[in-house]
Design an enzyme around this catalytic site. Structure first.
Site, mmCIF file in Angstrom:
data_model
loop_
_atom_site.group_PDB
_atom_site.id
_atom_site.type_symbol
_atom_site.label_atom_id
_atom_site.label_comp_id
_atom_site.label_asym_id
_atom_site.label_seq_id
_atom_site.Cartn_x
_atom_site.Cartn_y
_atom_site.Cartn_z
ATOM 1 N N ARG A 71 0.828 -1.220 0.000
ATOM 2 C CA ARG A 71 0.000 0.000 0.000
ATOM 3 C C ARG A 71 0.859 1.265 0.000
ATOM 4 O O ARG A 71 0.478 2.290 -0.559
ATOM 5 C CB ARG A 71 -0.923 -0.043 1.236
ATOM 6 N N ILE B 80 -6.880 8.118 -0.886
ATOM 7 C CA ILE B 80 -6.841 6.661 -0.951
ATOM 8 C C ILE B 80 -7.666 6.209 0.252
ATOM 9 O O ILE B 80 -7.452 6.657 1.378
ATOM 10 C CB ILE B 80 -5.384 6.125 -0.915
ATOM 11 N N SER B 81 -8.648 5.355 0.000
ATOM 12 C CA SER B 81 -9.572 4.956 1.072
ATOM 13 C C SER B 81 -8.825 4.237 2.191
ATOM 14 O O SER B 81 -7.766 3.639 1.966
ATOM 15 C CB SER B 81 -10.630 4.006 0.529
ATOM 16 N N GLN B 82 -9.414 4.260 3.376
ATOM 17 C CA GLN B 82 -8.784 3.545 4.486
ATOM 18 C C GLN B 82 -8.827 2.040 4.178
ATOM 19 O O GLN B 82 -9.734 1.573 3.458
ATOM 20 C CB GLN B 82 -9.469 3.875 5.808
#
Lengths: 237, 813
Positions: free
Chosen positions: A59, A85-87
């Site tokens: 990530r 960027i999403s969790q």
């Protein structure tokens, strides 16, 4: 109960095995393993392929350099151009809910940094992803191109979908809009699923699953999602 | 009595104070507007409350270094005015630097934002601190003739309030501070002694150069990246194509190939969603510019839940309230209504649609069947004859994804119980009120709307509201239709058939079946429908027990978007996570934070001078109570009058300007008149009683008076407003100078402290009044103002206790 425990042990063992081999060249390996354990498994993300994919994809390569040390924290991060960027939990939840399989052809609307596409690419045959901000699209194409040959990135308005690449077994919309574009519904296979977050990043979020079954289209509003706001994008511009 | 003849130098100083005071109030209002545009209104409030503590801090410094400051005053006062003016010109531009930039959304999640917030406080504090210090020095130096100086201060402030009203309609808000700063610089120039001019004249030329330089800067604002406008402009080929300053907020029109509008569009819709220009006001989305095609067979909104009232029956006369730039008006016209009346609240957008975007919108505003007016909803409804409309449509409430409660403290008189009652009376026998909302989670807007509709029905004698209310739900929105008569079988059947076609589910119908409520749109958390049923039954006490405020808003508490109950915060933290709670209602929490920080800083500023004043043998409790009561009472009365006149005059900007300017000017007149009073102590008791009496009368009579005269012509209302505001303000304006004159004789060293206390309490009371208004209503706030003036009276009625002197001395006056 015993069976679930066994599955957990096997899975953790599998992830640990991967970690041992990669630890020397990946300084974030331990953090990623912890992310899978505490942010995903602990919150009922149990889809094996999803967990494996999220334990594999680095990530930190999908966030700006200044944000890399926060990459595995339980929150979304800014990636510039007003995007995030999403969790990890959101990515895990959205991936799990569409039940991706190896033979699937998946469309993603809103590539962002490319992380969600990378997670999908670990699981399915083909991922098509569209990003509206050209700069983000270019960066994502470069990063994804280094790791995957089953991801195609297009820069453009996600409203129109990707007709020539469809129909799709699943569509993942990562950027919520106040309408669902009719072409996307059109490009969804019969029996296909579309997942969409409903709500701005600062709210108690809901996710919506759209399912196409014959002539009926149904929606299911899913559990509220815990969310922690992110730090300001300009810090890493 | 102030008998001292005024010299030429003093006349110049009085004029200088007037100009400088005008600049300070105009700068405060300009800053408020600028910060509201860049971030949000409540955040502006938070920053400015600390900045205004500059008044309290100046009092503290004066108390600690009074002799030196007074000694240097001939050159220091003009220098401070000039410095304050210079800072006014540059601080907002300085706040754009990277080191000062932060975002209000991040305050509750990212601790690194706190030092940046503190830096912002300091930055905006400086012009007020130096500005107030100049005024404070003059007040102390001329304590015995304070009435004249205080008059100039208040008159200037009143004019400053009007000045910003003129400027905001004429120039970009970013260009206001450099012009306003020149007023203070001019005040400094006028206040100089003849012999000390040369150095300061050079200073003034520099100021002029800075002002011109600032005016040359491009009129662009560094908006928060979370503002709607910022996010929209991130899209490719998207740009602002029109920009116009307006008194009700800066208007911008944005064009881009990916901008479309179709709120929670039906999944059965297979056509194209047209690209539309979007309108933003102060950086927030206001709506899209519709393209009206009279020959079109349907409107894009016909594929949303908002089409329900038109599907149920034909509507001859339709009233559309607050349609933004006009999409709902276009829908009403296409539905075939014989006459459509539309009430546009934003004058700037209204004019834009009539002129510049008339053609682009298919001449929507010039359609024969349309009667569009620019007026506030309540003012319009007050003049509507009974039984006039077959349908009244309200705008779509909430926004997609929610607003994080940023509108929590916005007074909305068009959604109160009283407003719905007026709508009900305006309906024909078969008429309906139609209102839609985005479905929020946790449910708040939807439930409050439902509670308001049910209560409207009940208070008009409807025993079974379930026979009169239909609702239909899509994946994102819900539309309610409240009918004056019972719903017919045909209307119910049409609702069902509409839902079937559009993949919508009926949520409420007289004969609703449980299984049909979640056929197309399932909800994992099914409590929404259960809560709607409980409200419909009206016996569950849900409104009382629910975690949020969902009982209808009223004219006394017109905060439709305020839901948070402070006492339930621990419970909400448990349910939604501590990090998420602030975003349930950011607007209200910011006011709480503002109050806490103001209290802490004010306490510090009030206590600090006591270290110095300890040497004085005279008792100080009277000074603390009297000047504290004045600061609190005056601001409470001012805030309540502003809130009341928002309803009366129609728009917050007009109410704010009318109340602030009239109050200050009338108080200035009172201050001037106070100079004729011989014995301050005896007079204070009488004046305080008069003020308290007026405020008590207002507590009881103001609301009915406003309600009864609401339909009157604007000039009558304006005249009445001026009288209502000016009468108490005149007497209130006497109390500060009388108190200062008393102190000048009692203990001169306490004057700076009194100035500081008054300033601090004024700041605290702005957020405190808002909190009390939200929790208990406007009447209670007015009662507290009444109590404050009674306390001020008591300070002198029991003067021997509060103002004790050393043995052998008498209390003066």
């Amino acid at each position: 109960m015993y069976y679930l425990g066994l599955k957990f042990l096997l899975l953790t063992g599998c992830l640990l095995g991967y970690g041992t081999a990669a630890a020397q060249r990946d300084p974030y390996e331990a953090e990623r393993r912890q992310m899978v354990r505490t942010q995903l498994q602990a919150r009922d993300i149990h889809h094996r392929a999803t967990l494996r994919a999220m334990g594999t994809v680095p990530r930190h390569l999908y966030v700006p350099a200044a944000q890399q040390r926060f990459a595995y924290q339980d929150r979304p991060l800014p990636i510039g151009y007003g995007q995030t960027i999403s969790q990890p939990y959101i990515v895990g939840y959205m991936t799990q809910i569409i039940r991706p399989e190896a033979r699937h052809n998946v469309l993603e609307i809103g590539t962002g940094s490319g992380y969600q596409a990378a997670v999908l690419a670990e699981i399915v045959d083909q991922v098509h992803t569209i990003e509206i901000v050209p700069e983000l699209g270019q960066t994502a194409r470069r990063v994804l191109g280094q790791h995957y040959d089953n991801v195609r990135v297009k820069t453009g308005d996600g409203y129109y979908g990707w007709e020539e690449a469809g129909p799709f077994d699943a569509i993942v919309v990562t950027a919520a809009a106040e309408y669902i574009p009719p072409p996307l519904v059109e490009q969804l296979k019969d029996g296909g699923k579309m997942i969409i977050p409903v709500g701005s990043p600062f709210q108690v979020q809901l996710l919506m699953l759209v399912e196409k079954k014959g002539s009926d289209i149904t929606t299911r509003t899913l559990m509220p999602v815990r969310f922690v706001p992110f730090t300001r994008a300009s810090q890493d511009q | 009595m102030e008998k001292h003849p005024i010299t030429g130098m003093e006349k110049r100083l009085i004029t200088g104070i007037g100009l400088h005071s005008a600049a300070i109030i105009a700068f405060q209002l300009a800053l408020m507007q600028l910060i509201s545009m860049v971030q949000w209104h409540h955040f502006a409030y938070m920053i400015i409350s600390v900045a205004m503590l500059g008044f309290g801090a100046s009092g503290t410094l004066l108390a600690l270094a009074r002799k030196k400051l007074l000694h240097w005053s001939p050159w220091l006062v003009p220098a401070l005015m000039t410095l304050s003016g210079l800072l006014m010109m540059v601080v907002f531009q300085a706040a754009r630097l990277e080191m000062f930039r932060f975002d209000v959304y991040l305050l509750f999640s990212d601790r690194s934002q706190f030092p940046i917030l503190a830096a912002n406080y300091l930055l905006f504090f400086l012009p007020f601190f130096f500005g107030a210090l100049a005024i404070g020095i003059v007040f102390i130096q001329h304590a015995r003739s304070i009435g004249t100086y205080y008059f100039s201060n208040l008159l200037g402030s009143g004019v400053g309030g009007l000045l910003i009203l003129v400027l905001s309609g004429a120039i970009h808000p970013l260009h206001a501070p450099p012009l306003i700063g020149l007023l203070s610089v001019g005040g400094g120039l006028i206040s100089m002694r003849p012999g000390s001019r040369y150095g300061l004249i050079a200073f003034n030329i520099l100021a002029l150069a800075i002002s011109l330089f600032m005016l040359k800067q491009p009129a662009s604002l560094p908006l928060s990246e979370y503002k709607g406008l910022s996010r929209t402009l991130n899209l490719p080929e998207t740009s602002v194509v029109y920009s116009e300053p307006d008194i009700q907020g800066h208007i911008e029109v944005v064009q881009g190939p990916a901008l479309r509008y179709a709120p929670a569009l039906s999944l059965a819709y297979t056509g194209a969603i047209p690209v539309k220009k979007q309108v933003f006001v102060n950086g927030d989305m206001y709506g899209v510019i519709p393209r009206h095609d009279p020959d079109a067979s349907s409107h894009i909104l016909d594929h949303t839940t908002m089409a329900l009232p038109y599907v149920m029956a034909d509507r001859e006369k339709v009233l559309v309230l607050r349609p933004g730039p006009g999409s709902a008006v276009s829908q009403a016209l296409l539905s075939g209504a014989r006459r459509v009346d539309a009430v546009f609240e934003n004058g700037g957008v209204f004019r834009l649609m009539q002129t510049r975007y008339a053609e682009a919108s298919g001449n929507l505003m010039h359609q024969d069947r349309l009667h569009a007016r620019n007026i506030q909803v309540r003012n319009f409804l007050a003049n509507v004859p009974a039984g006039e409309y077959d349908m009244i449509a309200l705008p779509l409430l909430e926004s997609f994804g929610g607003t994080a409660g940023l509108n929590a403290l916005r007074e909305d008189y068009s959604l109160t119980k009283e407003a719905f009652q007026l709508m009900w009376e305006a309906l024909s026998p078969g008429g309906v009120i139609a209102v839609s909302s985005w479905i929020d989670y946790p449910a708040r807007t939807t439930l409050k709307l439902m509670a308001t509709l049910v209560e409207t029905a009940r208070q008009n004698g409807i025993a079974r509201p379930a026979d009169h209310i239909a609702a239909i739900r899509s994946w994102g929105t819900i539309t309610f239709v409240l009918k004056k008569q019972a719903l017919t079988e045909l209307e119910v059947a049409r609702t069902r058939s509409f839902g079937e076609r559009m993949y919508f589910d009926p949520a409420l119908l007289p004969d609703i079946q449980e299984e049909e409520r979640t056929r197309f749109n399932m909800i994992e958390e099914a409590s929404l429908l259960a809560y709607l049923d409980l409200i419909m039954e009206g016996t569950s006490g849900l409104e009382r027990d629910y975690g949020f405020v969902i009982d209808p808003s009223t004219d006394d508490r017109p905060y439709f978007s305020q839901f948070l109950r402070l006492k339930h915060i621990p419970r909400l933290s448990e349910t939604f996570g501590q990090d998420n709670v602030p975003f349930l209602e950011l607007g209200y929490l910011i006011v709480v934070v503002t109050l806490v920080q103001s209290l802490l800083l004010a306490l510090l500023l009030i206590i600090l001078p006591l270290l110095r004043l300890r040497r004085s043998p005279r008792r100080k409790s009277g000074t603390l109570l009297y000047f504290g009561a004045l600061g609190l009472g005056y601001m409470f009365a001012e805030i309540i009058l502003i809130q009341r006149f928002v309803l009366y005059l129609g728009h917050p900007v007009y109410a704010l300007s009318a109340v602030i300017s009239t109050m200050l000017i009338a108080s200035g007149a009172g201050s001037l008149a106070s100079g004729r009073i011989n014995i301050p102590q005896a007079s204070i008791q009488r004046v305080a009683l008069v003020v308290a009496g007026i405020l008590l009368a207002y507590t009881l009579l103001l609301t009915p008076l406003i309600r009864e005269t609401l339909p009157a012509p604007l000039f009558v209302k304006t005249l009445l407003s001026l009288v209502i505001i000016a009468i108490p303000a005149f007497f209130m304006g006497m109390m500060f100078p009388l108190g200062i004159r008393f102190l000048a004789a009692y203990d001169h060293s306490q004057i700076p402290w009194a100035w500081g206390i008054n300033g601090c309490l004024s700041v605290i009371s702005t957020s405190l009044a808002t909190l009390i208004a939200v929790e208990s209503g406007f009447r209670i706030v007015m009662l507290v103002a009444f109590g404050s003036y009674l306390l001020a009276c008591a300070c002198f009625f029991f003067g021997k206790w509060f103002f004790r002197t050393p043995v052998g001395e008498k209390i003066p006056g």
